[in-house]
Motif scaffolding. Sequence first.
Motif, short mmCIF file in Angstrom:
data_model
loop_
_atom_site.label_atom_id
_atom_site.label_comp_id
_atom_site.label_asym_id
_atom_site.label_seq_id
_atom_site.Cartn_x
_atom_site.Cartn_y
_atom_site.Cartn_z
N GLU A 59 70.24 -10.92 47.98
CA GLU A 59 71.22 -9.84 47.99
C GLU A 59 71.65 -9.49 49.41
O GLU A 59 72.80 -9.16 49.65
CB GLU A 59 70.66 -8.61 47.28
CG GLU A 59 70.62 -8.78 45.77
CD GLU A 59 69.99 -7.61 45.05
OE1 GLU A 59 69.31 -6.79 45.70
OE2 GLU A 59 70.17 -7.53 43.82
N ARG A 60 70.73 -9.56 50.38
CA ARG A 60 71.11 -9.30 51.77
C ARG A 60 72.13 -10.33 52.25
O ARG A 60 73.10 -9.99 52.90
CB ARG A 60 69.87 -9.33 52.67
CG ARG A 60 69.20 -7.99 52.75
CD ARG A 60 68.08 -8.01 53.77
NE ARG A 60 66.85 -7.90 53.00
CZ ARG A 60 65.83 -8.72 53.04
NH1 ARG A 60 65.83 -9.73 53.87
NH2 ARG A 60 64.78 -8.54 52.29
N TRP A 61 71.91 -11.60 51.92
CA TRP A 61 72.83 -12.65 52.32
C TRP A 61 74.17 -12.52 51.61
O TRP A 61 75.21 -12.88 52.16
CB TRP A 61 72.24 -14.03 52.04
CG TRP A 61 71.33 -14.47 53.13
CD1 TRP A 61 69.98 -14.47 53.11
CD2 TRP A 61 71.71 -14.94 54.42
NE1 TRP A 61 69.48 -14.92 54.31
CE2 TRP A 61 70.53 -15.22 55.13
CE3 TRP A 61 72.93 -15.15 55.04
CZ2 TRP A 61 70.55 -15.71 56.42
CZ3 TRP A 61 72.95 -15.64 56.33
CH2 TRP A 61 71.77 -15.91 57.01
N ARG A 62 74.15 -12.01 50.40
CA ARG A 62 75.39 -11.87 49.64
C ARG A 62 76.38 -10.97 50.37
O ARG A 62 77.58 -11.21 50.36
CB ARG A 62 75.08 -11.30 48.25
CG ARG A 62 76.32 -11.23 47.37
CD ARG A 62 76.01 -10.69 46.03
NE ARG A 62 75.87 -9.24 46.13
CZ ARG A 62 75.50 -8.45 45.15
NH1 ARG A 62 75.19 -8.97 44.00
NH2 ARG A 62 75.42 -7.17 45.31
N TYR A 63 75.88 -9.93 51.03
CA TYR A 63 76.78 -9.03 51.75
C TYR A 63 77.08 -9.54 53.16
O TYR A 63 78.11 -9.23 53.72
CB TYR A 63 76.17 -7.63 51.83
CG TYR A 63 76.01 -7.01 50.46
CD1 TYR A 63 77.11 -6.74 49.67
CD2 TYR A 63 74.75 -6.71 49.95
CE1 TYR A 63 76.98 -6.19 48.40
CE2 TYR A 63 74.61 -6.16 48.68
CZ TYR A 63 75.72 -5.90 47.93
OH TYR A 63 75.58 -5.36 46.68
N ALA A 64 76.20 -10.33 53.72
CA ALA A 64 76.41 -10.82 55.09
C ALA A 64 77.41 -11.98 55.12
O ALA A 64 78.16 -12.11 56.09
CB ALA A 64 75.07 -11.27 55.68
N LEU A 65 77.45 -12.80 54.11
CA LEU A 65 78.33 -13.97 54.13
C LEU A 65 79.82 -13.62 54.18
O LEU A 65 80.55 -14.22 54.96
CB LEU A 65 78.03 -14.88 52.95
CG LEU A 65 76.76 -15.71 53.09
CD1 LEU A 65 76.49 -16.50 51.82
CD2 LEU A 65 76.85 -16.64 54.28
N PRO A 66 80.33 -12.68 53.41
CA PRO A 66 81.76 -12.36 53.53
C PRO A 66 82.13 -11.84 54.92
O PRO A 66 83.19 -12.19 55.45
CB PRO A 66 81.99 -11.28 52.47
CG PRO A 66 80.91 -11.48 51.48
CD PRO A 66 79.73 -11.98 52.27
N ILE A 67 81.27 -11.05 55.52
CA ILE A 67 81.55 -10.53 56.85
C ILE A 67 81.58 -11.68 57.85
O ILE A 67 82.48 -11.76 58.71
CB ILE A 67 80.51 -9.47 57.24
CG1 ILE A 67 80.66 -8.26 56.32
CG2 ILE A 67 80.65 -9.07 58.70
CD1 ILE A 67 79.55 -7.25 56.44
#
Length: 87
Positions: A59-67
Amino acid sequence: MSEDTDRLARIEAKLDVLVVQTTTDRTRLDDHEARLREMERTGVASDVADHETRIRSIERWRYALPIASIATLLTGTAAIIAAIKGG
């Protein structure tokens, strides 16, 4: 009378088979219950904790990838614009 005795003997034999089958099934069921309780006591709690850790990491990576994707896109666009203006 002999006919009745034969019938009773067959019924008794069938009942003996059912008793043996029921005992075998009960033993097998007790074994499964014991193994299930052992798994519940030892393995499941650690597996749940491990899965929770993995899910939170994903879940942490899910938000970091779009940014990170937007930042890469903006950097690429700025490089193209700089190349066009400079060239």
